[in-house]
Design an enzyme around this catalytic site. Structure first.
Site, short mmCIF file in Angstrom:
data_model
loop_
_atom_site.label_atom_id
_atom_site.label_comp_id
_atom_site.label_asym_id
_atom_site.label_seq_id
_atom_site.Cartn_x
_atom_site.Cartn_y
_atom_site.Cartn_z
N ASP A 1 46.18 43.25 35.26
CA ASP A 1 46.85 41.96 35.20
C ASP A 1 45.86 40.85 35.58
OD1 ASP A 1 47.54 43.40 37.95
OD2 ASP A 1 47.25 41.24 38.31
N GLU B 1 47.79 56.50 39.52
CA GLU B 1 46.33 56.41 39.50
C GLU B 1 45.67 57.78 39.64
OE1 GLU B 1 46.06 53.46 42.62
OE2 GLU B 1 45.71 51.84 41.19
C1 LIG Z 1 54.52 48.21 43.11
C2 LIG Z 1 53.42 47.23 43.47
C3 LIG Z 1 52.08 47.86 43.30
C4 LIG Z 1 50.96 46.97 43.71
C5 LIG Z 1 49.66 47.76 43.84
C6 LIG Z 1 48.57 47.04 43.13
N1 LIG Z 1 47.26 47.67 43.31
C7 LIG Z 1 46.85 47.59 44.71
O1 LIG Z 1 45.54 48.00 44.89
C8 LIG Z 1 46.23 47.10 42.41
C9 LIG Z 1 46.52 45.74 41.87
C10 LIG Z 1 46.69 45.44 40.54
N2 LIG Z 1 46.93 44.09 40.39
C11 LIG Z 1 46.95 43.53 41.64
C12 LIG Z 1 47.19 42.21 42.08
N3 LIG Z 1 47.43 41.20 41.23
N4 LIG Z 1 47.15 41.97 43.41
C13 LIG Z 1 46.89 42.98 44.28
N5 LIG Z 1 46.66 44.26 43.92
C14 LIG Z 1 46.69 44.54 42.59
#
Ligand SMILES: CCCCCCN(CO)Cc1c[nH]c2c(N)ncnc12
Length: 229
Positions: free
Chosen positions: A197, A13
């Site tokens: 997503d 990011e």
């Molecule tokens: C390796 C794992 C990285 C997860 C980090 C995800 N970020 C958190 O800020 C954003 C995000 C994108 N999609 C998400 C979701 N479905 N639930 C929670 N957070 C998110």
């Protein structure tokens, strides 16, 4: 002399932001790296916090209290809650909540604790500015509520509960805590997310596929915001 904090949660990011800055000074502090640069005459400090509300609280506080930032912009990706949002769409937070903060056993609403508030409002001037930047870029940006929690949401049931409980447009894991920090320290903040997503059963696959491209979309917009501040 203004000093702007540009924050993300993950390396992906902030990578597009560091690339745009070109050269910067790296400082290691409290288990994190902080990148300082002068960008078109403006002092900026860039960092990724690592994932979740605790790490993002530490980084936001450090950028303000230790590095002296007087404004904070967050760039990152998020899961869509509003069904109209698609991968790559931009969401500007109008206000933010913590969907996993729960003392409802005592009759309090979800996201509330005594002397706290369910929602923290983002800076109105920067929200206004984002409209100008969006039209300059020919991009449509959705203004909405962002719900934050210490969990990667990957199921419709939890997503729909967050929609019903907080009327959220998007969900992620850092914005709500960054909002509390900036509000408490009286620092204007702006939180922008690009959808990676749909926070459903395919979320982790979608996230892996679109993290990089969605992070670039958000970073480009945030840097255009900095140009106008
Ligand atoms: C390796 C794992 C990285 C997860 C980090 C995800 N970020 C958190 O800020 C954003 C995000 C994108 N999609 C998400 C979701 N479905 N639930 C929670 N957070 C998110």
């Amino acid at each position: 002399m203004q000093k702007i904090a540009i924050m993300g949660a993950m390396p992906e990011e902030v990578a597009p932001i560091l690339e745009k800055l070109g050269s910067y000074k790296t400082t290691e502090y409290a288990g994190n790296k902080y990148y300082e640069a002068s960008y078109k005459g403006i002092e900026v400090v860039v960092a990724y916090s690592k994932i979740g509300k605790v790490f993002s609280t530490l980084t936001a506080t450090t950028m303000i209290e230790h590095f002296g930032c007087d404004r904070l912009l967050f760039s990152g990706v998020a899961g869509a809650v509003s069904p109209e949002l698609k991968v790559g769409d931009l969401v500007v937070a109008t206000k933010l909540s913590q969907h996993d903060l729960d003392i409802t056993a005592f009759g309090h609403p979800y996201g509330f604790v005594p002397e706290g508030a369910v929602f923290v409002e983002a800076d109105k001037d920067m929200i206004e500015l984002s409209k100008k930047v969006a039209s300059k870029m020919g991009k449509s940006v959705k203004e909405g509520i962002i719900a934050t929690g210490d969990q990667f949401v990957a199921n419709e049931e939890r997503k729909n509960w967050i929609l019903e409980t907080f009327d959220a447009s998007a969900l992620e894991m850092e914005g709500g805590s960054v909002a509390v920090v900036c509000n408490a320290l009286n620092v204007p903040f702006f939180i922008l997310r690009s959808i990676s997503d749909a926070a459903d059963m395919d979320a982790s696959f979608s996230f892996d596929e679109f993290l990089e491209s969605s992070a670039i979309i958000s970073a480009e917009f945030v840097m255009n915001m900095v140009d106008e501040i």
